[in-house]
Design a protein around this motif. Sequence first.
Motif, mmCIF file in Angstrom:
data_model
loop_
_atom_site.group_PDB
_atom_site.id
_atom_site.type_symbol
_atom_site.label_atom_id
_atom_site.label_comp_id
_atom_site.label_asym_id
_atom_site.label_seq_id
_atom_site.Cartn_x
_atom_site.Cartn_y
_atom_site.Cartn_z
ATOM 1 N N ASN A 159 0.846 -1.191 0.000
ATOM 2 C CA ASN A 159 0.000 0.000 0.000
ATOM 3 C C ASN A 159 0.886 1.247 0.000
ATOM 4 O O ASN A 159 1.612 1.505 0.966
ATOM 5 C CB ASN A 159 -0.917 0.006 1.224
ATOM 6 C CG ASN A 159 -2.011 -1.047 1.115
ATOM 7 O OD1 ASN A 159 -2.451 -1.394 0.023
ATOM 8 N ND2 ASN A 159 -2.452 -1.559 2.245
ATOM 9 N N CYS A 188 -1.683 8.876 6.688
ATOM 10 C CA CYS A 188 -1.075 7.694 7.305
ATOM 11 C C CYS A 188 -1.744 7.348 8.636
ATOM 12 O O CYS A 188 -1.823 6.184 9.017
ATOM 13 C CB CYS A 188 0.421 7.927 7.533
ATOM 14 S SG CYS A 188 1.394 7.920 6.014
ATOM 15 N N ASN A 220 -5.270 5.648 7.503
ATOM 16 C CA ASN A 220 -5.328 4.616 6.471
ATOM 17 C C ASN A 220 -4.190 3.606 6.631
ATOM 18 O O ASN A 220 -3.202 3.871 7.309
ATOM 19 C CB ASN A 220 -5.244 5.256 5.075
ATOM 20 C CG ASN A 220 -6.404 6.193 4.787
ATOM 21 O OD1 ASN A 220 -7.466 5.774 4.340
ATOM 22 N ND2 ASN A 220 -6.206 7.478 5.048
ATOM 23 N N GLN A 221 -4.361 2.473 5.987
ATOM 24 C CA GLN A 221 -3.334 1.428 6.002
ATOM 25 C C GLN A 221 -2.296 1.747 4.929
ATOM 26 O O GLN A 221 -2.573 1.632 3.735
ATOM 27 C CB GLN A 221 -3.962 0.064 5.734
ATOM 28 C CG GLN A 221 -2.977 -1.106 5.742
ATOM 29 C CD GLN A 221 -2.307 -1.291 7.089
ATOM 30 O OE1 GLN A 221 -2.957 -1.239 8.124
ATOM 31 N NE2 GLN A 221 -1.000 -1.504 7.082
ATOM 32 N N ASP A 278 1.888 1.212 3.776
ATOM 33 C CA ASP A 278 3.145 0.493 3.986
ATOM 34 C C ASP A 278 4.351 1.354 3.630
ATOM 35 O O ASP A 278 5.365 1.344 4.320
ATOM 36 C CB ASP A 278 3.179 -0.786 3.141
ATOM 37 C CG ASP A 278 2.040 -1.737 3.478
ATOM 38 O OD1 ASP A 278 1.827 -1.998 4.677
ATOM 39 O OD2 ASP A 278 1.368 -2.200 2.542
ATOM 40 N N LYS A 338 3.779 5.859 13.484
ATOM 41 C CA LYS A 338 3.661 4.636 12.678
ATOM 42 C C LYS A 338 5.059 4.174 12.247
ATOM 43 O O LYS A 338 5.435 4.275 11.075
ATOM 44 C CB LYS A 338 2.811 4.910 11.434
ATOM 45 C CG LYS A 338 1.417 5.435 11.705
ATOM 46 C CD LYS A 338 0.461 4.338 12.080
ATOM 47 C CE LYS A 338 -0.962 4.864 12.203
ATOM 48 N NZ LYS A 338 -1.939 3.798 12.488
#
Length: 218
Positions: free
Chosen positions: A6, A46, A49-50, A52, A76
């Motif tokens: 993602n 961030c 939402n998910q 990466d 995160k």
Amino acid sequence: MHQPINLLIADDHALIREGLRKILSIEPGINVVGEVADGQQAVDFCHHNQVDIVLMDINMPVMNGIEACRKIKESKPHIGIIALTIHDQDEYLFELIKYGIAGYVLKDVHPDQLVKTIQGVARGESFIPPAMTARVLAEFSRLSCGDHTEKKHHLLTEREIEVLKQVAKGQSNKAIAKTLFISEKTVKNHLTSIFNKIGVEDRTQAALYAIKEKLVEI
């Protein structure tokens, strides 16, 4: 089957965002989940939402990429951040490394290399241009000039030094496990111990430490 990566694109230029989205959206395994135009929007996205990986422009309004990187990594820490910039300016890279950046690429990077960088960061690897690594190491050396304390890597076991050397060569946990004939879980355990002993927070800082202390050569 591997989960898609993602990816969030953060850049204040609409044309650059559009170009990156078109290039990366067609790449199997990469899911562009959003586009934002400033650092504050990146932090907010961030948080809700998910994500990466973030492709982060450095010079943006409201909040620049460096401050956004710091805030995202605070809340995160699992998110990998790849800095995008027009200029290979040392002070940017030095600040970003302190805040836990995973990659640093110029905006004229070839699309294939950008994809490889994203995939590598998603695997836990770090990507800093070799020419810039040397300059950052010189800066670290300058800042630590006069420090006569005991070298922290003396606290490491022989196996931990082997793992650290592989990290400095840019190897992923999977590659390190294969090279040293140990499990990936064991590699992760070694890395946790290494980070604690030498006083760093991530792979990039550990790699730079290993190079600076001449445990490996670039």
